[in-house]
Design an enzyme around this catalytic site. Sequence first.
Site, PDB file in Angstrom:
ATOM      1  N   ASP A  16       3.865   9.559  -1.056  1.00 13.85           N
ATOM      2  CA  ASP A  16       2.704   8.789  -0.603  1.00 13.85           C
ATOM      3  C   ASP A  16       2.428   7.676  -1.604  1.00 13.85           C
ATOM      4  O   ASP A  16       2.568   7.879  -2.820  1.00 13.85           O
ATOM      5  CB  ASP A  16       1.463   9.679  -0.491  1.00 13.85           C
ATOM      6  CG  ASP A  16       0.754   9.530   0.839  1.00 13.85           C
ATOM      7  OD1 ASP A  16       0.909   8.470   1.473  1.00 13.85           O
ATOM      8  OD2 ASP A  16       0.041  10.469   1.251  1.00 13.85           O
ATOM      9  N   HIS A  22       0.808  -1.217   0.000  1.00 13.80           N
ATOM     10  CA  HIS A  22       0.000   0.000   0.000  1.00 13.80           C
ATOM     11  C   HIS A  22       0.843   1.269   0.000  1.00 13.80           C
ATOM     12  O   HIS A  22       0.318   2.350  -0.274  1.00 13.80           O
ATOM     13  CB  HIS A  22      -0.937  -0.003   1.211  1.00 13.80           C
ATOM     14  CG  HIS A  22      -2.008  -1.043   1.134  1.00 13.80           C
ATOM     15  ND1 HIS A  22      -3.308  -0.757   0.777  1.00 13.80           N
ATOM     16  CD2 HIS A  22      -1.973  -2.385   1.347  1.00 13.80           C
ATOM     17  CE1 HIS A  22      -4.029  -1.862   0.782  1.00 13.80           C
ATOM     18  NE2 HIS A  22      -3.239  -2.862   1.127  1.00 13.80           N
TER      19      HIS A  22
END
Length: 479
Positions: free
Chosen positions: A382, A169
Site C-alpha cells: 500500500d 499516491h
Amino acid sequence: MDNPYQRLVVVSNRLPIVVSQEDGDWQIKPGSGGLVTALAPVLHEQRGLWIGWPGCSDEAPLDELFSRFSREQQYQLHGVTLTTEEVEKYYLGFSNETLWPLFHDLLGHCHFNQENWLCYGTVNRRFAEAIAEVSTKDDFIWIHDYQLALVGSHLRDLGIRQSLAFFLHIPFPSPDLLRRLPWKTELLRGLLDYDLIGFQTLRDRRNFLNSVLTMVPETEVLSRHRYYTLLRYRDRTLKVGHFPISIDFAQFDAAARSPEVTDAAWYLHEHLGGRQLVLGIDRLDYTKGIPERFLAFERALEKYPEMRKNLSLIQVVVPSRTDVAEYQQLKEELDGLAGRINGRFAEPGWMPLHYLYRSLDPVQLFAYYRTSEIALVTPLRDGMNLVAKEYCACSVERKGVLILSEFAGAADQLGKGALLVNPYDIEGTADAIFQAYSMPEEERLRRMTLLRAKVRRNNVHRWVGWFLAETHPHGEPHG
C-alpha cells in the site's frame, strides 16, 4: 501558500464531486476523501481550480452544475470528457490493469496491452490540453497520481514552462519490477518533465531514483538531502521528495466523540456480546491481503483456543469493480473462506467472523473504529493506507491495538506503536492477533498514545503545507 504563484490548479483523474439525478433534478455535491478534505480549504482561499473527469453521463448539465458548485465552494471546476472506450482502455485498462498491480509488486495481475498504452497517452494529452486552455503562467499546477503521470510531459510539448508538480499516491516499484513494463523509459522520461515529484515514502523515492539512474543514464544526481534529492535532466533541475500523506486528525477525533457515534459504538459492542472486536475495513482489491487475513485469523483460533467465544473479527469489504472477473473471483474466495471459518468454529451465541460486503455510512464507520479493540490492517502493499491512521484518530479511549502490514507506507510512521506483521506470514500474523488480544491495558495505552500523537502532529494540513513549500527546486526542506 508561501510561493510566487497566484492560484493553485489541482489535476486528478476524477473531479472532487458526486453528480446525481434525483426526481428529475440534477444535483452536485462535494466528494469525500482525504485529498478533497486537504485541498478544498487552499482552493477556497485562492479561488483555485480543480481539473478532472466528472465521472457522469453527457446528459448532465455540467456548466450549470459547475457554476452552482463554484458559488457554494468558492473554487472552480473544469471537466475533461472521456469516451466509454477511453474509460475502458486508459482507466480500467492501462491505469488499473497495468500500472496498479505493477506498482503494488503484484506482477502476476499485470496485463500489458499496446492499445491501452496508446490510449493512456492520448488521454494524458487531453488533460494537458485542458490545463493549457484554462491556466495562466501565474498558476501553480499540481497533478495527482498514476493515471496522469505523462501530463507534465505533454504540457512541456504544449509550451508550458512554469513549475509543474506531481504526487504519486501509490507505491513506486523497484527497478527490477519496473523493467517488466514495455514502456518504462517513456514513463520515466515523462515523470522527469516535472519540477517537483512527491512520493509517499523514502523507499518509493529510492526506487524511483534507482530506476531513473539505471534506465535514463543521462540523469545526474546533484545533491541528496533527508527529504529530497536534486536531479539534473536535460539542462533542468528537479526535486524528488517523499511526503507521507495523512488525515484530518481533529475531524476524526471529534466525530468519534460525538453522541451519535458514542451510542452506536456502545450498541455495536453490546450487540456482539461485549467480547473483543478485531476490525478490518477495505475496498475489494487483491492488494489488500484479505484472504491472507482470513487465513491468519483462522490459524489464530486453531492455535489459541482461549480466544474462541472471546473475540470476533468484523471484516467490512466495500464493493469495487464488481464487473471485473478478477474481482468477482476474489469476492467468491472471501465468501468461501468466511463460510469455512464460521462453519469450523461458530458456537451458539458466538460467530467468529462477521463478514459485511457493503459500504458504511460515516456514523457506522466511526463507531466501528472507536469500539474495536484491535485493527487488522494487512495489505500486501500500500502507498500509505489511511485506514490505519483513521483507526488511531478514532481510538479516543486509547485502548485499541493496531496490527499493521510492514508493506504499508504507514508502517514508516506508525511502526513504533503498532504490531508490524508480514501479511504473507500466516503464522506470524496469527501470533500478532493473540499478542494484541492478550496485551495489558497499560501497554495498549502507551502504544495508542504514541500513535495518536504521531497522526495528530503529521496531519493532512501539514502534508499540504509541506508539499507546497517545496515547490521551488532549490528551496530548503520542511517538516
